[in-house]
Design an enzyme around this catalytic site. Sequence first.
Site, PDB file in Angstrom:
ATOM      1  N   GLY A   1     -68.675   6.519  40.419  1.00 32.27           N
ATOM      2  CA  GLY A   1     -68.887   5.706  39.452  1.00 32.27           C
ATOM      3  C   GLY A   1     -67.872   4.727  39.246  1.00 32.27           C
ATOM      4  O   GLY A   1     -67.069   4.092  40.236  1.00 32.27           O
ATOM      5  N   SER A   2     -67.484   4.248  37.853  1.00 32.36           N
ATOM      6  CA  SER A   2     -66.436   3.098  37.589  1.00 32.36           C
ATOM      7  C   SER A   2     -64.876   3.305  38.052  1.00 32.36           C
ATOM      8  O   SER A   2     -64.410   2.402  38.332  1.00 32.36           O
ATOM      9  CB  SER A   2     -66.536   2.631  36.226  1.00 32.36           C
ATOM     10  OG  SER A   2     -67.872   2.465  36.019  1.00 32.36           O
ATOM     11  N   THR A   3     -64.720   4.809  38.327  1.00 38.85           N
ATOM     12  CA  THR A   3     -63.268   4.866  38.724  1.00 38.85           C
ATOM     13  C   THR A   3     -63.102   4.082  40.036  1.00 38.85           C
ATOM     14  O   THR A   3     -62.082   3.660  40.537  1.00 38.85           O
ATOM     15  CB  THR A   3     -62.819   6.103  38.842  1.00 38.85           C
ATOM     16  OG1 THR A   3     -63.984   6.855  39.527  1.00 38.85           O
ATOM     17  CG2 THR A   3     -62.706   7.066  37.415  1.00 38.85           C
ATOM     18  N   PHE A   4     -64.104   4.112  40.826  1.00 34.44           N
ATOM     19  CA  PHE A   4     -64.224   3.366  42.310  1.00 34.44           C
ATOM     20  C   PHE A   4     -63.979   1.845  42.182  1.00 34.44           C
ATOM     21  O   PHE A   4     -63.628   1.156  43.178  1.00 34.44           O
ATOM     22  CB  PHE A   4     -65.364   3.658  42.917  1.00 34.44           C
ATOM     23  CG  PHE A   4     -65.616   3.318  44.369  1.00 34.44           C
ATOM     24  CD1 PHE A   4     -64.868   4.332  45.418  1.00 34.44           C
ATOM     25  CD2 PHE A   4     -66.106   2.174  44.817  1.00 34.44           C
ATOM     26  CE1 PHE A   4     -65.038   4.150  46.690  1.00 34.44           C
ATOM     27  CE2 PHE A   4     -65.924   2.058  46.090  1.00 34.44           C
ATOM     28  CZ  PHE A   4     -65.440   2.933  46.928  1.00 34.44           C
TER      29      PHE A   4
END
Length: 768
Positions: free
Chosen positions: A319-322
């Site tokens: 998800g958004s940590t990527f």
Amino acid sequence: MTRKVKLRSLIIGGAFTLLFVVLVTRLYWVQVVQGAELLSDAKMMWATDKELRPVRGTILDRNDKVLAEDSPAYTLALNPKIIHDKGIENEIVQGLSEILGNSNDSGALAALADKIRTRINQKRDDGSYYTQVEIRNEGWKIDAEIADKIKALEKELQQKLNTKKSLGILLLPESKRFYPSGGLAAHLLGYMDKDGKPIMGLESQLDEYLKGESGWLSYEKDRYGVELPHSQRKYQPAVNGDNVRLTLDKNIQFYMESAIQKVYEKWRPKSVTAIAVDPHTMEILGLANMPSFNPNKYWEAKRQSDFVNHAVASQYEPGSTFKLVTLAAAVEEGIFNPNETYQSGSIAVPGRRLHDHNVSGWGQISYLEGLKRSSNVAFVKLGYEKLGQDKLRAYIEKFGFGAKTGVDIAGEVAGIVNMRYPAEFATATYGQGLTATAIQQTAAYAAIANGGKLMWPHLIKEIYNPETGEIIKKFEPKEIRRVVSENTAKQVGEYLEQVVADQSIGTGRKAYIDGYRIAGKTGTANKVIPGQKGYAEGKWVISFAGYAPLENPQILVTIIVDEPDLGGNYHLGGDVAAPAFKEIVSQTLRYMGIAPNTADQQHAQAAEQKMLAAVPDLTSLSLDQARKTMDKFGISVAAIGQGAGVIAQYPAPGTEIGGLQRMYVMMQETKDVPVPDMTGKSLRDAIGLCSFLKLRCQSEGEGYVTSQTLEGAGEDRVLHLRLHPYGETEENAESEKPQTNPNHDGAENGAENKENKEESAPSAPHGN
């Protein structure tokens, strides 16, 4: 008569002669023919060989605190014959079941009592009682505390029977593996079963170093086992195992396990994983999973899944940590303009239309605001449209995704990076459609924190001989490759700081820690339905990765929460992992002796104790009406721009605000409005105000703002802030502050300067 006597004498003499010949012959046979063989057999009967067991090596943390060691133990054995002869079977059964039972469940205690009674009543085929039986597993390798209780029971029964003889209770001395901190770092350490076999973790992985080599002692004994005088004695000493020193810090590990335990109990997820590292070296300072187990009582684990080390063995769509990868690539390639705007909400790519988590979007916003709000559309435009598929894939691989990190923890998986179609590349820009492990994400964030180098993550610091101190094997930090330039890493860190510091729209604001500069990113990813292509409704993986302090990172923490119970509301994702990060990092920074770099803490606490009020909505009010409304709260109102009515305000309606703080109202559209003087503001408040003005902000130093410089025009304006600790603020402000503020003009400048003079001290940062 004489003849009969002679015949009798002849017969007797012949018999004796024959007997003598037989004896001589037998003696000859035994002494000469079989002498060597019988002597050898006799020596085997006299001789005894005793195995000398080595002490297994100790596992220690980086500060030599013991995590696993050998300790004395006893195995309980009973002599049923003696017990029945004394008629004390009932007393033995009841007493031992109470001592060995580790449950308050009456049913479990009754079952244990039946088990002991059955063992005592066991007989051989001939009907006689056994002379020794063991009570397993409850009486197997018990510790000294339980052994003392059993000795006390025997002594009590001896007094009752008025005897000092054995009552058939035996405690056989042994040794066992002991973990002083119970379940602390269980997934890393593994455990030894009661047969002495290493199971999982470092116990299994490093068994060749830890186990040592057995020795032996050989001597001749009599029938009672007593060594014979002048016997031939042979001795081979045991070689004790090597010690293992880890990079782990026991205190930080404790902070982590305490924090994720709270997450596990509150949100009831399938699992929680946390990793803490030194980002400069990628030494693992802590690694924890929930649910967990106690290696001292491994058999009490409820599920086999409790033994899984999710940090390396489980893979998730991040998800958004990527988005860190896409952001770093865009900055490195020079295509990220934080002030450039785009239309949020949705974007079409070949074969699909992709959406922001807020499907309707936030209108035309800047890429910096898109980062703060975690806009998927922003990253599709950056990574798919601007960067391109080939470069995107190259950066993903450069950051280490799709391949094992090589961490020295068993069971690591590589994750899956296999984009083939345009839509797959587009979703990969925001961390969907590919999988990664927690340790991979940690290494990627560390590469930004340390200035652009991907480092090898490792847990083992060194293996050494405990008797001589000789280092057998040492593991040094190792750079794998450079992924971005140092300047790019610095810029990305500053952008990530705003995700946390912006208390209005930053998705990571729940991770903010007063007095420290924190860089981080949240993640909320849909879960794939196993065996299908679609995503499961209402099932999420929540994550947060971040580091501190920004200017010289000492601790980096990644937290992944698999399927928390959000009640169907994914907007609660920011409340799951970020607060745990805040708890771990704030405790760790204090433990490391890294003091807050902002104001004197007493000043901050006093300010926070001031009256808090919920800010009303001032939109559409005139400036005079807005000021009258806020006067009753003791809050001054500063206007930005000119206009008939308030069109926006900072802080936002409903925000809790201290009585000493000032609030701002926007009287015209934000383009080219004058920038207020931010002298005396904390970095968090200054960043929040910059966000309100849609202004890019860069900072230098720590503490409170003492001077500011505005560069550029229009959408390219950048405000440079200089900060100093509270004790130096006023002095530096006088010496460094320009005599006239170039960001103000006319009446508004005068009003701002007047109100600034009224604030003799900087206001403390308000809470979340």
